[in-house]
Design a protein around this motif. Structure first.
Motif, PDB file in Angstrom:
ATOM      1  N   LEU A   1       0.594  -1.218   0.029  1.00 53.95           N
ATOM      2  CA  LEU A   1       0.035  -0.076  -0.164  1.00 53.95           C
ATOM      3  C   LEU A   1       0.782   1.191  -0.048  1.00 53.95           C
ATOM      4  N   LYS A   2       2.332   1.159   0.049  1.00 52.50           N
ATOM      5  CA  LYS A   2       3.039   2.201   0.127  1.00 52.50           C
ATOM      6  C   LYS A   2       3.028   3.115   1.376  1.00 52.50           C
ATOM      7  N   ILE A   3       2.902   2.456   2.396  1.00 49.49           N
ATOM      8  CA  ILE A   3       2.656   3.121   3.606  1.00 49.49           C
ATOM      9  C   ILE A   3       4.136   3.766   4.069  1.00 49.49           C
ATOM     10  N   ASP A   4       4.308   5.205   3.834  1.00 45.49           N
ATOM     11  CA  ASP A   4       5.683   5.557   4.320  1.00 45.49           C
ATOM     12  C   ASP A   4       5.866   6.122   5.606  1.00 45.49           C
ATOM     13  N   ALA A   5       4.913   5.681   6.473  1.00 43.08           N
ATOM     14  CA  ALA A   5       5.310   5.963   8.096  1.00 43.08           C
ATOM     15  C   ALA A   5       6.478   5.216   8.691  1.00 43.08           C
ATOM     16  N   ASP A   6       7.060   5.902   9.523  1.00 43.13           N
ATOM     17  CA  ASP A   6       8.274   5.477  10.024  1.00 43.13           C
ATOM     18  C   ASP A   6       7.947   3.978  11.074  1.00 43.13           C
ATOM     19  N   ILE A   7       8.321   2.894  10.729  1.00 49.01           N
ATOM     20  CA  ILE A   7       7.700   1.622  11.565  1.00 49.01           C
ATOM     21  C   ILE A   7       8.749   1.565  12.780  1.00 49.01           C
ATOM     22  N   ALA A   8       9.753   2.469  12.944  1.00 50.76           N
ATOM     23  CA  ALA A   8      10.498   2.411  14.319  1.00 50.76           C
ATOM     24  C   ALA A   8       9.786   3.492  15.441  1.00 50.76           C
ATOM     25  N   GLN A   9       8.747   4.146  14.888  1.00 52.27           N
ATOM     26  CA  GLN A   9       8.188   5.093  15.626  1.00 52.27           C
ATOM     27  C   GLN A   9       6.893   4.496  16.422  1.00 52.27           C
ATOM     28  N   PRO A  10       6.715   4.426  17.664  1.00 56.59           N
ATOM     29  CA  PRO A  10       5.662   3.685  18.454  1.00 56.59           C
ATOM     30  C   PRO A  10       4.314   4.208  17.747  1.00 56.59           C
ATOM     31  N   LYS A  11       3.997   5.529  17.473  1.00 56.94           N
ATOM     32  CA  LYS A  11       2.813   5.832  16.777  1.00 56.94           C
ATOM     33  C   LYS A  11       2.292   5.236  15.553  1.00 56.94           C
ATOM     34  N   THR A  12       3.434   4.702  15.015  1.00 58.29           N
ATOM     35  CA  THR A  12       3.098   4.039  13.767  1.00 58.29           C
ATOM     36  C   THR A  12       2.310   2.805  13.746  1.00 58.29           C
ATOM     37  N   ARG A  13       2.326   1.957  14.803  1.00 63.32           N
ATOM     38  CA  ARG A  13       1.589   1.140  14.891  1.00 63.32           C
ATOM     39  C   ARG A  13       0.113   1.260  14.917  1.00 63.32           C
ATOM     40  N   LYS A  14      -0.338   2.438  15.470  1.00 59.87           N
ATOM     41  CA  LYS A  14      -1.649   2.767  15.417  1.00 59.87           C
ATOM     42  C   LYS A  14      -2.079   2.974  13.992  1.00 59.87           C
ATOM     43  N   ILE A  15      -1.487   3.737  13.030  1.00 61.02           N
ATOM     44  CA  ILE A  15      -1.742   3.709  11.774  1.00 61.02           C
ATOM     45  C   ILE A  15      -1.586   2.394  10.893  1.00 61.02           C
ATOM     46  N   PHE A  16      -0.940   1.454  11.072  1.00 59.61           N
ATOM     47  CA  PHE A  16      -1.018   0.388  10.291  1.00 59.61           C
ATOM     48  C   PHE A  16      -2.170  -0.678  10.767  1.00 59.61           C
ATOM     49  N   TYR A  17      -2.312  -0.525  11.881  1.00 60.90           N
ATOM     50  CA  TYR A  17      -3.440  -1.553  12.605  1.00 60.90           C
ATOM     51  C   TYR A  17      -4.884  -0.967  11.954  1.00 60.90           C
ATOM     52  N   GLY A  18      -4.918   0.453  11.988  1.00 60.33           N
ATOM     53  CA  GLY A  18      -6.172   0.981  11.326  1.00 60.33           C
ATOM     54  C   GLY A  18      -6.290   0.741   9.981  1.00 60.33           C
ATOM     55  N   ILE A  19      -5.258   0.596   9.234  1.00 57.49           N
ATOM     56  CA  ILE A  19      -5.362   0.248   7.674  1.00 57.49           C
ATOM     57  C   ILE A  19      -5.438  -1.260   7.634  1.00 57.49           C
ATOM     58  N   ILE A  20      -4.743  -2.103   8.266  1.00 62.63           N
ATOM     59  CA  ILE A  20      -4.957  -3.720   8.047  1.00 62.63           C
ATOM     60  C   ILE A  20      -6.125  -4.402   8.533  1.00 62.63           C
ATOM     61  N   LEU A  21      -6.543  -3.713   9.604  1.00 57.56           N
ATOM     62  CA  LEU A  21      -7.676  -4.307  10.286  1.00 57.56           C
ATOM     63  C   LEU A  21      -9.028  -4.749   9.322  1.00 57.56           C
ATOM     64  N   PRO A  22      -9.379  -3.900   8.653  1.00 63.27           N
ATOM     65  CA  PRO A  22     -10.524  -4.315   7.558  1.00 63.27           C
ATOM     66  C   PRO A  22      -9.965  -5.227   6.335  1.00 63.27           C
ATOM     67  N   ILE A  23      -8.836  -5.394   6.297  1.00 60.28           N
ATOM     68  CA  ILE A  23      -8.314  -6.202   5.379  1.00 60.28           C
ATOM     69  C   ILE A  23      -8.293  -7.860   5.750  1.00 60.28           C
ATOM     70  N   VAL A  24      -8.115  -7.823   7.133  1.00 57.75           N
ATOM     71  CA  VAL A  24      -8.068  -9.341   7.741  1.00 57.75           C
ATOM     72  C   VAL A  24      -9.115 -10.134   7.467  1.00 57.75           C
TER      73      VAL A  24
END
Length: 355
Positions: A162-185
């Motif tokens: 999905l070309k998500i460019d949020a820095d995965i080393a940052q704790p706040k990025t987890r929430k971004i990925f979670y919100g995007i991936i949840l409806p795909i599961v």
């Protein structure tokens, strides 16, 4: 060019359905469904495997997993096990706080949940040593909770798709990925979906692997389509590893060797090793150790190196004439009966080689 998004900029339901079907078909045909912890959905089995797989490769874990369950087949057995049994079963896997937390969690399951694992990721996180990823893995695989298991593989796979460019080393990025991936599961097979993503991330979409045109996932991979695949995921640099320098003291008395129990907290807590004396640098050992001990003799020219997550230890074997009261002298048989760390096994091998 395929897009994940509809005209309104939302994730396309048709694309999601297509991806789920493609992923799960690939998993059924090519995934690692033979792994021993994928044979059933027993939460105790899933939990043990997930904790062992932290910082450890699959091939290494398999014999440990099988031996652990043969010795402690039920969560009650783990809750009641002697610590020495636990550490012996874990010896060589490292990060021993993991197995100590496992026993605490097993005791919580017995005391607070009547011997049954909680069935939601939120409740599972109340158990010692179980974080968001492990909780999501157990909940999705064992109890069909629709929740993504966010680890390095899932970050990489969906960052590229999905070309998500949020820095995965940052704790706040987890929430971004979670919100995007949840409806795909996949709501029907959430556990298989998560395990399929893991297998995808260790094979066709590993860190250094570029997608090939014939891959079933090429049409879903936005970063592949524009040639930017290896720039994802975005991750800032790790903190530099701290180096530590030790002299491992080899002292003999009446045919017995000296050992010392590590402190109750910190790395290698409570384990027995050769007495370890810390110095500021490798060169400082030469000055310091020979001042502190009688007839000190360096045994190894090349340091014994051991890597922890944030520390790198370099150890010199030093044979001394001293016999200190703070050391415990043990026979080989007596020491072999104690749980041993990987570092100590390295030191023993180096001693055998250099004597």
């Amino acid at each position: 060019m395929t897009s994940w998004y509809d005209a309104d900029g939302h994730l396309s339901e048709d694309m999601i359905a297509d991806f789920r079907q493609t992923l799960l078909t690939w998993y059924d045909e090519s995934g690692r469904t033979h792994l021993p912890w994928r044979i059933d959905k027993e939460p105790y089995h899933i939990w043990v495997s997930e904790i062992m797989l932290q910082q450890t490769q699959v091939e290494t874990v398999i014999p440990y997993y099988e031996r652990f369950l043969a010795e402690l087949p039920r969560v009650q057995d783990l809750a009641e096990a002697d610590e020495e049994v636990l550490l012996k079963l874990w010896s060589g896997l490292g990060y021993y706080s993991r197995v100590r937390n496992m026993q605490k969690a097993a005791q919580q399951v017995m005391a607070d949940f009547d011997g049954q694992f909680p069935s939601t990721s939120q409740a599972l996180q109340t158990l010692a040593g179980i974080g968001p990823y492990t909780a999501a893995a157990i909940a999705s695989i064992s109890f069909d909770e629709v929740v993504p298991t966010l680890d390095g593989n899932m970050f990489r796979v969906f960052a590229r798709l999905l070309k998500i460019d949020a820095d995965i080393a940052q704790p706040k990025t987890r929430k971004i990925f979670y919100g995007i991936i949840l409806p795909i599961v996949d709501p029907e097979r959430p556990g298989d979906f998560n395990q399929a993503v893991m297998d995808l991330g260790t094979s066709l979409m590993s860190a250094k692997t570029e997608t090939f045109a014939e891959s079933p996932f090429a049409r879903f991979n936005l970063s592949y389509q524009d040639g930017t695949e290896l720039t994802f995921p975005v991750k800032s640099k790790k903190v530099k590893q701290v180096q530590k320098f030790y002299a491992a003291i080899i002292s003999e008395k009446d045919g017995l060797l000296a050992y010392q129990q590590r402190p109750k907290t910190g790395l290698l807590a409570n384990f027995w090793t050769y007495p370890l004396v810390e110095f500021d640098s490798w060169d400082a050992i030469y000055d310091g150790v020979f001042e502190q001990f009688k007839d000190a003799k360096q045994l190894n020219i090349t340091p014994v190196t051991h890597i922890f997550t944030h520390q790198k230890w370099q150890v010199m074997l030093v044979q001394v004439a001293d016999n200190l009261d703070t050391w415990t002298y043990l026979s080989d048989d007596a020491y072999e009966a104690l749980p041993q760390t990987t570092l100590q096994l390295k030191l023993q091998a180096a001693l055998k080689e250099n004597l």
